[in-house]
Design an enzyme around this catalytic site. Structure first.
Site, PDB file in Angstrom:
ATOM      1  N   SER A   1       0.818  -1.221   0.000  1.00  0.00           N
ATOM      2  CA  SER A   1       0.000   0.000   0.000  1.00  0.00           C
ATOM      3  C   SER A   1       0.846   1.262   0.000  1.00  0.00           C
ATOM      4  O   SER A   1       0.415   2.298   0.487  1.00  0.00           O
ATOM      5  CB  SER A   1      -0.939   0.036   1.224  1.00  0.00           C
ATOM      6  OG  SER A   1      -1.763  -1.092   1.244  1.00  0.00           O
TER       7      SER A   1
ATOM      8  N   GLU B   1      -3.914  -2.755   0.601  1.00  0.00           N
ATOM      9  CA  GLU B   1      -3.984  -4.023   1.330  1.00  0.00           C
ATOM     10  C   GLU B   1      -5.285  -4.232   2.109  1.00  0.00           C
ATOM     11  O   GLU B   1      -5.839  -5.333   2.093  1.00  0.00           O
ATOM     12  CB  GLU B   1      -2.821  -4.153   2.341  1.00  0.00           C
ATOM     13  CG  GLU B   1      -1.540  -3.468   1.985  1.00  0.00           C
ATOM     14  CD  GLU B   1      -0.646  -4.335   1.134  1.00  0.00           C
ATOM     15  OE1 GLU B   1      -0.238  -3.851   0.086  1.00  0.00           O
ATOM     16  OE2 GLU B   1      -0.375  -5.483   1.518  1.00  0.00           O
TER      17      GLU B   1
END
Lengths: 743, 743
Positions: free
Chosen positions: A513, A701
């Protein structure tokens, strides 16, 4: 803000939808290109007594064969140096690399593989991590104790690669004082990223001793480092050119086919292309770790969580790779996003005779949350509480700490819970099949690796961004938005495309991320420095103080008197004659602080008790994203994450027989398809995050994490059976219903 | 210095000598590539009454035809907007672009060209600049008065594109007071750069509307600007990827085939490759300007130069292009490197019906020096002085001024003269043919355009340079040397390769002797900033003051205690975890001050009076180069320049009949070959230059300038005839000898 926060289509989308993008297998160089193929071990564990390549070498059309003997004798690995690129003395999994062949076409290469004679002495193997921990289990790395290991790798013994223990408070006393104790075991199997594009590479080795690879990678800089380490070359002699990438999800970070292709290209003196079949990719990829999890939780009658004792056993496959890091990180996140004063967590990373598991979107997240949030649901039901209330009662708050004592800021757990409940609303009317609802909450610590990026003003006032981050999920568009926002230009005037390792400044990976969080921060710094230089040049021309200028609409002008200004085109030209020269800046950011991204999902399902089929009637995903730079892209990320999470919840698992994968194809390995997909109701919680660019948190994520727990809880709500082992297949539901009715 | 000043082979040489380098015609993309060809005007001057492409379009295999109608109606040009990419209403030279075709193969494209019907109405043409200035000459641009012209373009009238006059002192009075006046006219013809690799390009136009060209160019950023202007595209939509380049010498700066290839690729929806034949390249290239020169010089009996009145007529071809700038610059340099108090210089840039002339190594230099230094030789002989003494008496000195009043620093004219005389030594013994010696001195003002460059430290301690300057003559090696010197690493640890316009920061052109001067200055700044960052990281680790650290041998250590240090590999890794992030810097330099590079050449020749053949017995080149970063490269530059200069002296000229070039091939257009080449005795004068990186001056242009004058003077010394028109062919010598014996 003018551009940040707008829902915008991706800047590169036209090339993709018209089929013009160059993906890994499309990469080409002038002249002949050979086809390379890997010879993979058919055994899960065997000693190599000899390799004879003579017959294969004589086959017409074979141009090079390489084995361990052709590569430097290097053991590598980020945390434990337990890997050799080609098997030396032993093969340790079905799919272990034994040799590679380059030939004039793929058929000849495949034929040559069959002519390579390898004498194996089969050894007993073990593919389950708990079994591998048992005394007397086959030892996968006999020389393990001698391997170099990084600081922090502790508890090595037998097949145990690392063991981390975290203790907070006094769990024994807390359990003694608890009103009720819950103890459950859960299992999540190995699952594969099943990106559309299998691993592939085009490799060239030139007369200066430089290796160039065109490869769909999420992590060009770590890949360069890995190739340099495996082939013992300086980084100046390794160039990784990232092509467009057909999905990665964490599975395209490590070196796979690249060193073999380079070794073949070097030996043959001709470029080599390698494209894995789906079956090869399944067997040699780097899937998600299987987890065995035991959760023991003590609660007060009012629902207060007082203690958790957790044992995690992660099967890392034949090498440690990132398994050590993921296992250690899992220990920190295992208790879930709750305030629990007494904790004892043991996390084991264990060798098995399978492919090396590594990163898959939200590593360890879906597994841990499946266990933790299933148990939270079970506790609530047992205490007769609404699971939402139990969660709200115990949820983390601002300035709470992780089990290792790190303080947490920007914590919006309760807001995601309440928003989810609000969106779900009252139960829907009953249908033909039993219906149920489930909810799960998860947190993800989004940090950021160090990154650097460049921004330059072209002479015509347009802007280019120089970044080495691969665009997997719209990062380029968001980077362009940030830059356009700062410089007051339109999005069309900003060019962003990924440069390769030779030309890009060091960039973070497109994973964890952090493509936007880390790279966006570097781009923001560089854009602000370019803004400063633009003000400097314009200030001289306009005879106004740089601080009194405003940038908007592709112009720089004096605040309040917009007619007193110059266009960025004029500034771009002027700069070349000005005392400062071209306007350009490259800026770096260090590792960024971790902030928890909170997410709560809920679903309503209908379960057919006859077939065990789970129909998802509604799916709600609420996520705390900081500032949504491009909400369209953020929603897309969340929807995609949910779909993958639902596949793990309901159908995905790599299955093995004696170490050999029994479903290495997309017919038997069932991913969630568009036909299965429910509509996802996405809701964003936006509070600017202190450590992200313009307030952005990473978003990639979290959405993959809750679905298995959500579905497990919803299924239980619908039909009263609790599935503790993923995936929650129709078969398991039918068996559980049968057991329930005939206990 | 450890590395700067060493004679080093080129960093990229292995790829070149093994044939692996990708030159323009080698560039490739995946999938089908069409072949493009240009339809060129067969007339020097004609009105286009109509173009019919129907028959060509119907030919099987033809995929696209473009004419002026397919391009935006844009007039362009840096100083005067007098160019249209495809001829609209008129063709103005033999080779003017009328249309272009893309077809499946080159034969089909050529056949299609023959099927395009163009109705021409022929017009009277003029190819000689003096004739074009005469009243009643055919007007090449009827609408000329309406064209946009940049500031400083003055004296436009008829075919006169610009006229610059410079007056210093009072020439009329000075001539009146002079003891002797010399008045001579000289002529230098159009000559072509005859790079090995003709113009070529591969063009792709993608779905996002972006044009990418792979092209051997000396000037990727100006080429991008030109394409953007001609096709009316933003610079973010034009990507110029420079391939390796087979010579340029100034002839690969302007847009030639690129816009046609892009227009064809856009229309056909398929990439297009265009490779010019040698004949097409000769006719449509951008050769050296023909100059007509009148020099009137007044001297005192003691040899003091008191006045010069100079008229220069430069034929620019059908468009102004850089002709205005070169004509104006020629006015400043025309008096030569001498102190002459009274000057009157008129320089005319004149349209003719030929291809546009533009830059060729040392633009205007060989022509002016041929005239000026021939006349200096004639003056010395007439006054009975040694030509060396006459030059020493009048040569420029420190703080002298140009005719426009710019002060000159780092002036080493007399040192080059004395060194040349010293190296030549006493005359050699007589041989079979008459022998003679000649000398000529020249100056070149080496400035530098604005540039920017990046330097980064890889995680393994190796270093990469990010530059957009094309390596024509060893610049990459010198840039690597500068960086290695600053960072204390070995040359092998520095990677330098040219990035394209998308990824490189704005870079100077590889021309005007400034690839090293300008880009080297930017690289030096960036390397020093990287050094600062290295010190910062190492200082924290070593707990030592950054100023107390030393960089050497790929390490940073405390001065005096080398064992207290870290390797750059450690620093590279540390930086990623350090509060500053990756070590990288991009720095800009503004336009750099001009310093005169002085050069004196001398030769000894033997002339066969029967055949007119000139044999070069010795050739000496002495050049003031500032600091020679890589003396091997500097010597190579000087030797190559001398060879090209000797070609211009003895054999090269583009010849025309009614505007059509009569020798557009390498059999009839005679360049100096390795069989003709004498050994060149190169001697460097090294005094660090204030405005160059580590003291370097540009070295590329000066060596091509003196040879025509040197040979003219040596031939006169040998056989007593004075050739005033280049080249000094055997035929001209025979005619002159005949006229001398039968006056």
């Amino acid at each position: 803000m003018r551009i940040v926060g707008k829902e915008l289509p991706r800047v590169e989308i036209l090339e993709k939808v018209t089929g013009q993008s160059v993906f890994g297998a499309d990469a080409s160089v002038a002249g002949r290109i050979l086809h390379g193929k890997l010879l993979l071990s058919p055994h899960a564990h065997a000693r190599i007594k000899g390799i004879r390549t003579e017959r294969a070498e004589k086959l017409t059309g074979v141009k090079a064969i390489v084995t361990a003997a052709d590569l430097p004798d290097v053991q590598y690995g980020r945390f434990v140096r337990d890997e050799q690129y080609f098997a030396h003395d032993k093969v340790r999994y079905v799919g272990d690399r034994v040799a590679a062949v380059a030939a004039v076409d793929a058929e000849t290469a495949a034929q040559a593989l069959r002519l390579i004679e390898v004498d194996y002495e089969e050894l007993p193997s073990v593919t389950s991590a708990p079994e591998a921990m048992e005394p007397g289990a086959p030892l996968i790395h006999e020389g393990f104790a001698e391997y170099f290991a990084a600081d922090g790798v502790e508890g090595r013994a037998g097949n145990i690669c690392s063991h981390r223990q975290i203790v907070c408070g006094d769990v024994d006393r807390a359990f003694a004082e608890a009103d009720q104790i819950f103890e459950d075991t859960f299992h999540a199997p190995m699952v594969h990223q099943t990106y559309l594009e299998p691993h592939c590479v085009l490799a060239r080795f030139d007369a200066t001793g430089k290796a160039t690879v065109w490869v769909p990678t999420q992590a060009q800089f770590p890949l360069r480092a890995a190739i340099a380490q495996i082939l013992h070359m300086p980084m100046t002699k390794v160039r990784v050119i990232p092509t467009e990438i057909g999905g990665g999800f964490g599975g395209k970070i490590l070196a796979t086919v690249e060193p073999a292709a380079i070794a073949l290209a070097r030996k043959a003196g001709t470029p080599v292309r390698m494209v894995m079949t789906r079956g090869e990719d399944f067997q040699t990829g780097n899937p998600r770790h299987p987890f065995h999890m035991r959760y023991k939780t003590g609660v007060k009658r009012d629902g207060t969580l007082v203690a958790r004792e957790i044992t995690l056993v992660l099967g890392t496959g034949y090498s440690a790779s990132s398994g050590v890091m993921i296992s250690q990180g899992a220990a920190v996140r295992a208790p879930g996003p709750y305030r629990i004063p007494n904790l004892k967590i043991d996390s084991y990373c264990v060798y098995t005779n399978t492919a090396t598991c590594a990163a898959y979107r939200g590593p360890a997240g879906p597994q841990l949350t499946f266990a933790s949030e299933s148990q939270i649901d079970m506790i609530a039901r047992e205490l007769g509480m609404d699971p939402l209330e139990l969660r709200l009662k115990n949820a983390m708050e601002e300035n709470d700490q992780t089990p290792t004592g790190a303080g947490l800021q920007d914590v919006y757990a309760k807001e995601t819970l309440r928003k989810t409940a609000e969106v779900m609303g009252p139960p829907s009317a009953p249908g033909a099949h039993p219906r149920g609802r489930g909810m799960a909450m998860a947190h993800w610590l989004v940090g950021g690796m160090a990154s650097s990026a460049g921004v330059k003003l072209n002479e015509d006032g347009t802007v280019a961004i120089l970044t080495g981050v691969v665009d997997l999920s719209g990062a380029s568009t968001s980077l362009a938005q940030i830059t356009a926002e700062v410089l007051g230009v339109s999005l069309d005037d900003v060019h962003v495309r990924t440069a390769d390792t030779d030309f890009a400044p060091h960039s973070t990976i497109s994973a964890g991320s952090q493509a936007l969080k880390s790279m966006g921060s570097a781009v923001l710094l560089a854009a602000r420095e370019v803004e400063r230089q633009i003000r400097e040049v314009a200030s001289d021309r306009l005879e106004a103080d740089a601080g009194d200028l405003e940038l908007d609409d592709n112009r720089v002008f004096v605040k309040g008197t917009p007619e007193r200004g110059v266009t960025l085109r004029e500034v771009g030209h002027l700069a070349l004659e000005h005392r400062r020269g071209p306007i350009v800046s490259t800026q770096s950011v260090a590792q960024l602080q971790s902030h928890p991204a909170m997410t709560t999902h809920a679903a309503e399902v209908a379960v057919d008790p006859d077939t065990g089929h789970v129909e998802i009637l509604r799916y709600v995903a609420v996520q705390d994203v900081g500032t949504a730079i491009n909400p369209l892209s953020v929603r897309g990320q969340i929807e995609g994450g949910v779909m993958q999470g639902l596949g793990q919840a309901l159908s995905e698992a790599c299955t093995f027989d004696q170490g050999k994968m029994t479903n290495p194809n997309l017919l038997d390995y069932k991913i969630f398809s568009s036909l299965d997909a429910p509509e996802v109701e996405v809701h964003l919680i936006e509070h600017p995050c202190a450590s992200g660019p313009l307030g952005a948190k990473g978003v990639g994520e979290p959405p993959i994490i809750p679905p298995p727990a959500v579905i497990a809880n919803a299924v239980h709500d619908a039909i009263g059976v609790r599935i503790r082992e993923l995936p929650i297949t129709a078969e398991k539901i039918c068996i559980a219903l049968k057991q329930k009715s005939n206990p």
